[in-house]
Write a protein that holds these residues in place. Structure first.
Motif, PDB file in Angstrom:
ATOM      1  N   VAL A  71      14.361   1.588  -1.839  1.00 14.01           N
ATOM      2  CA  VAL A  71      14.183   2.187  -4.036  1.00 14.01           C
ATOM      3  C   VAL A  71      12.707   1.249  -4.553  1.00 14.01           C
ATOM      4  N   LYS A  72      12.379   0.070  -3.726  1.00 16.10           N
ATOM      5  CA  LYS A  72      11.129  -0.530  -3.948  1.00 16.10           C
ATOM      6  C   LYS A  72       9.831   0.448  -3.031  1.00 16.10           C
ATOM      7  N   GLY A  73       9.785   1.183  -1.866  1.00 12.43           N
ATOM      8  CA  GLY A  73       8.821   2.280  -1.544  1.00 12.43           C
ATOM      9  C   GLY A  73       9.235   3.121  -2.443  1.00 12.43           C
ATOM     10  N   TYR A  74       9.929   3.662  -3.406  1.00 16.40           N
ATOM     11  CA  TYR A  74       9.579   4.484  -3.213  1.00 16.40           C
ATOM     12  C   TYR A  74       8.502   4.453  -4.828  1.00 16.40           C
ATOM     13  N   GLU A  75       9.579   3.212  -5.808  1.00 17.50           N
ATOM     14  CA  GLU A  75       8.583   3.213  -6.308  1.00 17.50           C
ATOM     15  C   GLU A  75       6.848   2.273  -6.144  1.00 17.50           C
ATOM     16  N   ALA A  76       6.974   1.774  -5.441  1.00 18.63           N
ATOM     17  CA  ALA A  76       5.770   1.761  -4.650  1.00 18.63           C
ATOM     18  C   ALA A  76       4.385   2.843  -4.900  1.00 18.63           C
ATOM     19  N   PHE A  77       5.357   3.964  -4.423  1.00 15.30           N
ATOM     20  CA  PHE A  77       4.991   4.803  -3.686  1.00 15.30           C
ATOM     21  C   PHE A  77       4.215   5.858  -4.762  1.00 15.30           C
ATOM     22  N   ARG A  78       5.126   6.163  -6.059  1.00 19.32           N
ATOM     23  CA  ARG A  78       5.404   6.784  -7.581  1.00 19.32           C
ATOM     24  C   ARG A  78       4.271   5.521  -8.410  1.00 19.32           C
ATOM     25  N   ALA A  79       3.879   5.198  -7.775  1.00 25.36           N
ATOM     26  CA  ALA A  79       3.079   3.767  -8.458  1.00 25.36           C
ATOM     27  C   ALA A  79       1.678   4.609  -7.704  1.00 25.36           C
ATOM     28  N   GLY A  80       1.419   4.790  -6.593  1.00 26.54           N
ATOM     29  CA  GLY A  80       0.358   4.879  -5.989  1.00 26.54           C
ATOM     30  C   GLY A  80      -0.136   4.499  -4.642  1.00 26.54           C
ATOM     31  N   LYS A  81       0.690   2.802  -4.995  1.00 25.82           N
ATOM     32  CA  LYS A  81       0.826   1.845  -3.929  1.00 25.82           C
ATOM     33  C   LYS A  81       0.408   2.538  -2.242  1.00 25.82           C
ATOM     34  N   PHE A  82       0.671   3.371  -2.292  1.00 23.25           N
ATOM     35  CA  PHE A  82       0.874   4.250  -0.906  1.00 23.25           C
ATOM     36  C   PHE A  82      -0.674   4.812  -0.502  1.00 23.25           C
ATOM     37  N   ARG A  83      -0.987   4.729   0.564  1.00 24.18           N
ATOM     38  CA  ARG A  83      -2.138   5.510   0.947  1.00 24.18           C
ATOM     39  C   ARG A  83      -2.052   6.373   2.110  1.00 24.18           C
ATOM     40  N   GLU A  84      -2.485   7.205   1.970  1.00 23.94           N
ATOM     41  CA  GLU A  84      -2.268   8.744   2.807  1.00 23.94           C
ATOM     42  C   GLU A  84      -2.616   8.200   4.642  1.00 23.94           C
ATOM     43  N   GLY A  85      -2.271   8.729   5.590  1.00 22.98           N
ATOM     44  CA  GLY A  85      -2.624   7.464   6.687  1.00 22.98           C
ATOM     45  C   GLY A  85      -2.116   6.022   6.916  1.00 22.98           C
ATOM     46  N   LEU A  86      -1.480   5.706   6.683  1.00 26.52           N
ATOM     47  CA  LEU A  86      -0.597   4.368   6.696  1.00 26.52           C
ATOM     48  C   LEU A  86       0.559   5.174   7.280  1.00 26.52           C
ATOM     49  N   ASN A  87       1.361   4.436   8.499  1.00 31.85           N
ATOM     50  CA  ASN A  87       2.562   4.511   8.994  1.00 31.85           C
ATOM     51  C   ASN A  87       3.736   4.035   8.275  1.00 31.85           C
ATOM     52  N   PRO A  88       4.418   4.627   6.886  1.00 28.29           N
ATOM     53  CA  PRO A  88       4.953   5.003   6.308  1.00 28.29           C
ATOM     54  C   PRO A  88       6.655   3.894   7.105  1.00 28.29           C
ATOM     55  N   GLN A  89       6.641   4.128   8.043  1.00 29.06           N
ATOM     56  CA  GLN A  89       7.392   2.942   8.897  1.00 29.06           C
ATOM     57  C   GLN A  89       8.070   1.858   9.188  1.00 29.06           C
ATOM     58  N   ALA A  90       6.114   1.196   9.338  1.00 25.77           N
ATOM     59  CA  ALA A  90       5.722   0.154   9.714  1.00 25.77           C
ATOM     60  C   ALA A  90       5.884  -0.205   7.696  1.00 25.77           C
ATOM     61  N   TRP A  91       5.185   0.283   6.701  1.00 22.90           N
ATOM     62  CA  TRP A  91       5.479   0.354   5.496  1.00 22.90           C
ATOM     63  C   TRP A  91       6.580  -0.723   4.535  1.00 22.90           C
ATOM     64  N   LEU A  92       7.877   0.435   4.998  1.00 22.45           N
ATOM     65  CA  LEU A  92       9.154   0.067   4.452  1.00 22.45           C
ATOM     66  C   LEU A  92       9.527  -0.476   5.550  1.00 22.45           C
ATOM     67  N   THR A  93       9.812  -1.132   7.045  1.00 25.13           N
ATOM     68  CA  THR A  93      10.041  -2.341   7.258  1.00 25.13           C
ATOM     69  C   THR A  93       9.333  -3.654   6.818  1.00 25.13           C
ATOM     70  N   ARG A  94       7.724  -3.328   6.453  1.00 21.42           N
ATOM     71  CA  ARG A  94       7.865  -5.218   6.039  1.00 21.42           C
ATOM     72  C   ARG A  94       7.771  -4.835   5.038  1.00 21.42           C
ATOM     73  N   ILE A  95       8.700  -4.119   3.545  1.00 20.03           N
ATOM     74  CA  ILE A  95       9.101  -4.164   2.863  1.00 20.03           C
ATOM     75  C   ILE A  95      10.588  -5.088   2.660  1.00 20.03           C
ATOM     76  N   LEU A  96      11.453  -4.239   3.712  1.00 20.69           N
ATOM     77  CA  LEU A  96      12.544  -4.602   4.032  1.00 20.69           C
ATOM     78  C   LEU A  96      13.008  -5.973   4.587  1.00 20.69           C
ATOM     79  N   THR A  97      11.233  -6.749   5.328  1.00 20.74           N
ATOM     80  CA  THR A  97      11.319  -7.969   6.454  1.00 20.74           C
ATOM     81  C   THR A  97      11.231  -8.819   4.971  1.00 20.74           C
ATOM     82  N   ASN A  98      10.176  -8.482   3.407  1.00 20.41           N
ATOM     83  CA  ASN A  98       9.886  -9.288   2.529  1.00 20.41           C
ATOM     84  C   ASN A  98      11.234  -9.619   1.765  1.00 20.41           C
ATOM     85  N   ASN A  99      11.822  -8.585   1.429  1.00 17.72           N
ATOM     86  CA  ASN A  99      12.884  -8.829   0.948  1.00 17.72           C
ATOM     87  C   ASN A  99      13.986  -9.898   1.955  1.00 17.72           C
TER      88      ASN A  99
END
Length: 73
Positions: free
Chosen positions: A34-62
């Motif tokens: 959910v947080k990843g989707y919200e960030a994606f919609r807000a334009g915080k995810f850039r092309e070329g980044l690893n989405p799995q690593a990005w979501l794993t970091r969100i999960l770990t931080n939560n």
């Protein structure tokens, strides 16, 4: 599409963090998606980044934030 591709890896990470607690891991994964989707919609995810690593970091931080919150109580 990204969520489908990353779900299994996120569940493994969630289970490891929750020490095998299925319900805890599912909540962590859902929150991260959910947080990843919200960030994606807000334009915080850039092309070329690893989405799995990005979501794993969100999960770990939560998980860390929840752990610290519980320790205060």
């Amino acid at each position: 599409q990204i969520a489908k591709e990353c779900h299994a890896a996120l569940m493994r990470t969630g289970l490891r963090l929750c020490r095998g607690g299925q319900e805890c891991a599912q909540e962590l994964v859902q929150e991260a998606l959910v947080k990843g989707y919200e960030a994606f919609r807000a334009g915080k995810f850039r092309e070329g980044l690893n989405p799995q690593a990005w979501l794993t970091r969100i999960l770990t931080n939560n998980f860390i934030n929840d752990y610290r919150r519980k320790q205060k109580w």
